[in-house]
Design a protein around this motif. Structure first.
Motif, PDB file in Angstrom:
ATOM      1  N   GLN A 159       6.300  -4.936   4.708  1.00  0.00           N
ATOM      2  CA  GLN A 159       5.201  -5.902   4.734  1.00  0.00           C
ATOM      3  C   GLN A 159       5.371  -6.956   3.648  1.00  0.00           C
ATOM      4  O   GLN A 159       5.925  -6.689   2.591  1.00  0.00           O
ATOM      5  CB  GLN A 159       3.872  -5.169   4.554  1.00  0.00           C
ATOM      6  CG  GLN A 159       3.559  -4.257   5.716  1.00  0.00           C
ATOM      7  CD  GLN A 159       2.190  -3.595   5.609  1.00  0.00           C
ATOM      8  OE1 GLN A 159       1.664  -3.154   6.611  1.00  0.00           O
ATOM      9  NE2 GLN A 159       1.602  -3.540   4.442  1.00  0.00           N
ATOM     10  N   LYS A 242      -5.429   3.466  11.844  1.00  0.00           N
ATOM     11  CA  LYS A 242      -4.175   3.623  11.073  1.00  0.00           C
ATOM     12  C   LYS A 242      -3.074   3.998  12.057  1.00  0.00           C
ATOM     13  O   LYS A 242      -2.659   5.150  12.140  1.00  0.00           O
ATOM     14  CB  LYS A 242      -4.357   4.705   9.989  1.00  0.00           C
ATOM     15  CG  LYS A 242      -3.188   4.812   9.019  1.00  0.00           C
ATOM     16  CD  LYS A 242      -3.183   3.721   7.971  1.00  0.00           C
ATOM     17  CE  LYS A 242      -2.039   3.947   6.989  1.00  0.00           C
ATOM     18  NZ  LYS A 242      -2.036   2.939   5.917  1.00  0.00           N
ATOM     19  N   ASP A 247       3.469   3.094   4.371  1.00  0.00           N
ATOM     20  CA  ASP A 247       3.112   1.837   3.713  1.00  0.00           C
ATOM     21  C   ASP A 247       2.944   0.704   4.730  1.00  0.00           C
ATOM     22  O   ASP A 247       3.642  -0.316   4.678  1.00  0.00           O
ATOM     23  CB  ASP A 247       4.175   1.481   2.663  1.00  0.00           C
ATOM     24  CG  ASP A 247       3.667   0.401   1.704  1.00  0.00           C
ATOM     25  OD1 ASP A 247       2.446   0.134   1.708  1.00  0.00           O
ATOM     26  OD2 ASP A 247       4.486  -0.176   0.968  1.00  0.00           O
ATOM     27  N   TRP A 248       2.048   0.920   5.656  1.00  0.00           N
ATOM     28  CA  TRP A 248       1.722  -0.079   6.670  1.00  0.00           C
ATOM     29  C   TRP A 248       0.210  -0.200   6.712  1.00  0.00           C
ATOM     30  O   TRP A 248      -0.484   0.820   6.768  1.00  0.00           O
ATOM     31  CB  TRP A 248       2.254   0.358   8.048  1.00  0.00           C
ATOM     32  CG  TRP A 248       3.745   0.506   8.051  1.00  0.00           C
ATOM     33  CD1 TRP A 248       4.444   1.679   7.943  1.00  0.00           C
ATOM     34  CD2 TRP A 248       4.717  -0.552   8.128  1.00  0.00           C
ATOM     35  NE1 TRP A 248       5.795   1.417   7.942  1.00  0.00           N
ATOM     36  CE2 TRP A 248       5.990   0.068   8.064  1.00  0.00           C
ATOM     37  CE3 TRP A 248       4.634  -1.938   8.243  1.00  0.00           C
ATOM     38  CZ2 TRP A 248       7.172  -0.673   8.104  1.00  0.00           C
ATOM     39  CZ3 TRP A 248       5.823  -2.667   8.303  1.00  0.00           C
ATOM     40  CH2 TRP A 248       7.075  -2.035   8.235  1.00  0.00           C
ATOM     41  N   ASN A 249      -0.312  -1.426   6.689  1.00  0.00           N
ATOM     42  CA  ASN A 249      -1.765  -1.596   6.664  1.00  0.00           C
ATOM     43  C   ASN A 249      -2.430  -1.007   7.905  1.00  0.00           C
ATOM     44  O   ASN A 249      -1.873  -1.063   9.003  1.00  0.00           O
ATOM     45  CB  ASN A 249      -2.128  -3.075   6.569  1.00  0.00           C
ATOM     46  CG  ASN A 249      -2.111  -3.570   5.139  1.00  0.00           C
ATOM     47  OD1 ASN A 249      -1.316  -3.114   4.326  1.00  0.00           O
ATOM     48  ND2 ASN A 249      -3.000  -4.494   4.835  1.00  0.00           N
ATOM     49  N   GLN A 305      -2.996  -0.064   0.465  1.00  0.00           N
ATOM     50  CA  GLN A 305      -2.957  -1.069   1.542  1.00  0.00           C
ATOM     51  C   GLN A 305      -4.299  -1.808   1.715  1.00  0.00           C
ATOM     52  O   GLN A 305      -4.839  -1.890   2.811  1.00  0.00           O
ATOM     53  CB  GLN A 305      -2.534  -0.435   2.875  1.00  0.00           C
ATOM     54  CG  GLN A 305      -1.098   0.022   2.936  1.00  0.00           C
ATOM     55  CD  GLN A 305      -0.963   1.505   2.638  1.00  0.00           C
ATOM     56  OE1 GLN A 305      -1.907   2.257   2.823  1.00  0.00           O
ATOM     57  NE2 GLN A 305       0.190   1.915   2.165  1.00  0.00           N
TER      58      GLN A 305
END
Ligand code: ADP
Ligand code: MN
Ligand code: MN
Ligand code: MN
Length: 387
Positions: A159, A242, A247-249, A305
């Motif tokens: 990201q 989710k 580590d992904w919004n 996030q």
């Protein structure tokens, strides 16, 4: 490239030929309603003799509730009560889309019809002129459930470049976003804006500001249009808060709130009072901010996030890691609105706006307090379902 559905690859020029045939004086009216999941939408279409001019021209209808997690087979007829009419951006004028409330056979609201309570609460605070603006985030998926345009094996680059990104390597699926935006405007939905999100294939549109019931109605219909536009393109819009761990919004439905007093000079004081009350009822709010009583948001509200932890309430100016944020500009000018960042992307806007009004402006319990919350009844429905 994520696989798209077979029906989206049918000959669309041929389709257009039939679409454009004259239809005489009749109107096709598509009835849209929330099913027993409290999360997904259903629709079916009928022909009316002439173009309906308003809600009063739309007859009630019914459907088989045993096929939507809403009733037993032995007593399955449910009522569809039209509440909001929109122009149909697919079949075009004079055809309509109509948002419906669902009533049970005894004309009591279905368990997932939370609109009735929302309407009542909004009437109680009419004098305060409460406005809401909701930001709907969502993720595009292929029909295999893999994020749209992500490499089949592995991940895109981390990201950073994607939020409000431009370029084929940054914006995944913009066609869909643009079509949805136009479809909303044609339908009469007050979309104020849209942007690419932090995670690739994740996008957002915003509805409002306006009165709670109005904005919630519009958001539900905007979600219907989103799913329907995606269907044409053969992809799926997910409201999972989710969709990808790590580590992904995640995807939220930030809810912005103001009153006539907060929108006037010195309004910051009223926002601070409201935020103080939200703090006291954090747990009750978490219970109604997703359709599974907080379980979905548990995956999203990690404190990372750009989220706050689900376990604590925090507030701050310009703080995207807080439960509630006062936008920088609002803090500087001293009046405006605040943003509740906790609602999940798949929340029910009727439930969210209702509980905010109850806590901040009515000071009375209700949403989230009783053990008979919607989420517990949904679990029962789900496990009973034979589908
Ligand atoms: P951000 O991403 O910075 O949180 P957005 O621009 O995406 O903000 O969304 C702002 C939201 O605030 C919109 O949904 C808009 O309708 C809403 N909003 C703007 N003014 C008001 C107001 N006075 N009361 C309530 N909501 C408002
Ligand atoms: Mn936003
Ligand atoms: Mn956003
Ligand atoms: Mn926001």
């Amino acid at each position: 490239m994520s696989p798209v559905s077979a029906s989206s690859r049918l000959n669309k020029n041929l389709h257009q030929h039939y679409r454009s045939l004259p239809q005489g004086d009749v109107a096709q009216v598509t009835y849209v309603w929330i099913d027993g999941s409290g999360e997904t939408l259903r629709c079916k279409t009928r022909t009316l003799e002439c173009e309906p001019q308003g809600i009063e021209d739309l007859p009630e209808w019914n459907f088989d509730g045993s096929s939507t997690y809403q009733a037993d087979t032995s007593n399955s007829d449910m009522h569809l009560v039209p509440v909001r009419m929109f122009r149909d951006p697919f079949a075009l004028d004079p055809n309509k889309l109509v948002l419906c409330e669902v009533l049970k056979f005894n004309r009591q609201p279905a368990e997932t019809n939370l609109r009735v309570r929302c309407r009542k609460v909004m009437e109680d605070v009419q004098d305060l002129k409460v406005w809401f603006g909701m930001e709907q985030e969502y993720t595009l998926l292929g029909v295999d459930g893999h994020p749209f345009d992500w490499p089949q094996n592995g991940f895109p680059g981390r990201q950073g470049p994607y939020y409000c990104g431009v370029g084929a390597d940054r914006a995944y699926g913009r066609d869909i976003v643009e079509c949805h935006y136009k479809a909303c405007l044609y339908a009469g939905i007050k979309v104020v804006g849209t942007n690419a999100e932090v995670m690739p294939s994740q996008w957002e549109f915003q509805v409002g500001p306006g009165e709670g019931l109005d904005v919630a109605d519009q958001l539900w219909m905007a979600r219907f249009l989103l799913h329907r536009v995606c269907e044409d393109f053969g992809v799926v819009a997910s409201l999972d808060p989710k969709p990808i761990t790590g580590d992904w919004n995640g995807a939220g439905c930030h809810t912005n709130v103001s009153t006539e007093a907060s929108r006037a000079e010195g309004g910051l004081q009223y926002m601070e009072e409201a935020i103080e009350k939200l703090k006291e009822r954090h747990a009750q709010h978490i219970r109604v901010y997703d359709p599974r009583g907080g379980q979905d948001n548990l995956r999203r509200l990690t404190g990372l996030q750009e989220t706050s932890s689900i376990h604590s309430f925090t507030a701050g100016v310009a703080d995207r890691g807080a439960s509630v944020r006062i936008p920088r500009q609002v803090g500087l000018q001293g009046w405006g609105y605040f943003e509740d960042r906790r609602p999940a992307a798949n929340c029910d806007p009727y439930a969210v706006t209702e509980v905010i009004v109850r806590t901040c402006f009515l000071g009375c319990p209700g949403g989230g307090d009783s053990p008979e919350t919607k989420s517990s009844s949904i679990r029962t429905h789900r496990s009973k379902s034979t589908i």
